[in-house]
Motif scaffolding. Sequence first.
Motif, mmCIF file in Angstrom:
data_model
loop_
_atom_site.group_PDB
_atom_site.id
_atom_site.type_symbol
_atom_site.label_atom_id
_atom_site.label_comp_id
_atom_site.label_asym_id
_atom_site.label_seq_id
_atom_site.Cartn_x
_atom_site.Cartn_y
_atom_site.Cartn_z
ATOM 1 N N MET A 6 -2.154 -1.793 -0.269
ATOM 2 C CA MET A 6 -0.953 -2.233 -0.352
ATOM 3 C C MET A 6 -0.884 -2.857 -2.044
ATOM 4 O O MET A 6 -1.881 -3.768 -2.318
ATOM 5 N N ILE A 7 -0.174 -2.528 -2.711
ATOM 6 C CA ILE A 7 0.010 -3.092 -4.250
ATOM 7 C C ILE A 7 1.301 -3.724 -4.381
ATOM 8 O O ILE A 7 2.387 -3.178 -3.794
ATOM 9 N N GLY A 8 1.618 -4.556 -5.287
ATOM 10 C CA GLY A 8 2.646 -5.275 -5.384
ATOM 11 C C GLY A 8 3.544 -4.608 -6.361
ATOM 12 O O GLY A 8 2.903 -4.002 -7.386
ATOM 13 N N SER A 9 4.739 -4.612 -6.569
ATOM 14 C CA SER A 9 5.482 -4.056 -7.622
ATOM 15 C C SER A 9 6.670 -5.107 -7.880
ATOM 16 O O SER A 9 7.205 -5.718 -6.726
ATOM 17 N N ASN A 10 7.310 -5.161 -9.045
ATOM 18 C CA ASN A 10 8.474 -5.927 -9.262
ATOM 19 C C ASN A 10 9.761 -4.865 -9.288
ATOM 20 O O ASN A 10 11.006 -5.487 -9.287
ATOM 21 N N ASP A 11 9.427 -3.542 -9.161
ATOM 22 C CA ASP A 11 10.627 -2.888 -9.207
ATOM 23 C C ASP A 11 10.256 -1.446 -8.175
ATOM 24 O O ASP A 11 9.515 -0.582 -8.652
ATOM 25 N N LEU A 12 10.600 -1.617 -7.088
ATOM 26 C CA LEU A 12 10.367 -0.418 -6.061
ATOM 27 C C LEU A 12 11.019 0.727 -6.551
ATOM 28 O O LEU A 12 10.428 1.888 -6.076
ATOM 29 N N GLU A 13 12.273 0.912 -6.963
ATOM 30 C CA GLU A 13 12.730 2.173 -7.413
ATOM 31 C C GLU A 13 11.871 3.032 -8.573
ATOM 32 O O GLU A 13 11.644 3.994 -8.318
ATOM 33 N N ARG A 14 11.650 2.128 -9.432
ATOM 34 C CA ARG A 14 10.447 2.783 -10.453
ATOM 35 C C ARG A 14 9.313 3.058 -9.860
ATOM 36 O O ARG A 14 8.879 4.202 -10.287
ATOM 37 N N SER A 15 8.768 2.220 -9.116
ATOM 38 C CA SER A 15 7.403 2.726 -8.206
ATOM 39 C C SER A 15 7.633 3.889 -7.427
ATOM 40 O O SER A 15 6.630 4.845 -7.667
ATOM 41 N N LYS A 16 8.751 4.159 -6.876
ATOM 42 C CA LYS A 16 8.874 5.245 -6.014
ATOM 43 C C LYS A 16 8.959 6.417 -7.007
ATOM 44 O O LYS A 16 8.370 7.517 -6.713
ATOM 45 N N ALA A 17 9.694 6.495 -8.204
ATOM 46 C CA ALA A 17 9.919 7.597 -8.786
ATOM 47 C C ALA A 17 8.481 7.990 -9.408
ATOM 48 O O ALA A 17 8.140 8.983 -9.433
ATOM 49 N N PHE A 18 7.720 6.818 -9.866
ATOM 50 C CA PHE A 18 6.292 7.134 -10.332
ATOM 51 C C PHE A 18 5.274 7.758 -9.125
ATOM 52 O O PHE A 18 4.684 8.818 -9.390
ATOM 53 N N TYR A 19 5.405 7.000 -7.871
ATOM 54 C CA TYR A 19 4.197 7.630 -6.955
ATOM 55 C C TYR A 19 4.802 8.911 -6.298
ATOM 56 O O TYR A 19 4.256 9.930 -5.859
ATOM 57 N N ASP A 20 6.120 9.031 -6.090
ATOM 58 C CA ASP A 20 6.730 10.438 -5.478
ATOM 59 C C ASP A 20 6.124 11.245 -6.824
ATOM 60 O O ASP A 20 5.822 12.561 -6.097
ATOM 61 N N ALA A 21 6.184 11.222 -7.860
ATOM 62 C CA ALA A 21 5.598 12.368 -8.909
ATOM 63 C C ALA A 21 4.370 12.638 -8.852
ATOM 64 O O ALA A 21 3.704 13.819 -8.718
ATOM 65 N N THR A 22 3.622 11.572 -8.849
ATOM 66 C CA THR A 22 2.068 11.741 -8.970
ATOM 67 C C THR A 22 1.582 12.278 -7.615
ATOM 68 O O THR A 22 0.548 13.090 -7.627
ATOM 69 N N PHE A 23 2.104 11.549 -6.501
ATOM 70 C CA PHE A 23 1.571 12.356 -5.298
ATOM 71 C C PHE A 23 2.146 13.628 -4.913
ATOM 72 O O PHE A 23 1.374 14.447 -4.376
ATOM 73 N N ALA A 24 3.350 14.201 -5.411
ATOM 74 C CA ALA A 24 3.796 15.559 -5.362
ATOM 75 C C ALA A 24 2.747 16.603 -5.931
ATOM 76 O O ALA A 24 2.501 17.537 -5.552
#
Length: 98
Positions: A6-24
């Motif tokens: 588990m990692i912390g984020s101050n912006d879940l929307e931005r995190s989702k865009a980043f991780y969705d792209a990298t994990f895709a």
Amino acid sequence: MFTHVMIGSNDLERSKAFYDATFAALGVGPGEIDARGRLVYIHAGSRLMVTTPIDGKPATVANGGTIGLVAPSPAHVKAWHDAGTSHGGKSIETPPSE
């Protein structure tokens, strides 16, 4: 070895865009928000969760921290890196090569 990271984020929307792209790039589907408001990725028995800190304070960088991800090939590693840097990630070491 791990049930989850588990990692912390101050912006879940931005995190989702980043991780969705990298994990895709690794063949992993998009993350989902669970009942507690955490962003969750599940793949091959592993789980990555991203959340705003439960103490209400800002998430901060884990200086020196590393999370290792398994990829099926060097080409997948490069695709993951390319997706990450094109979605706001920064390379602080030599980029991966095939």
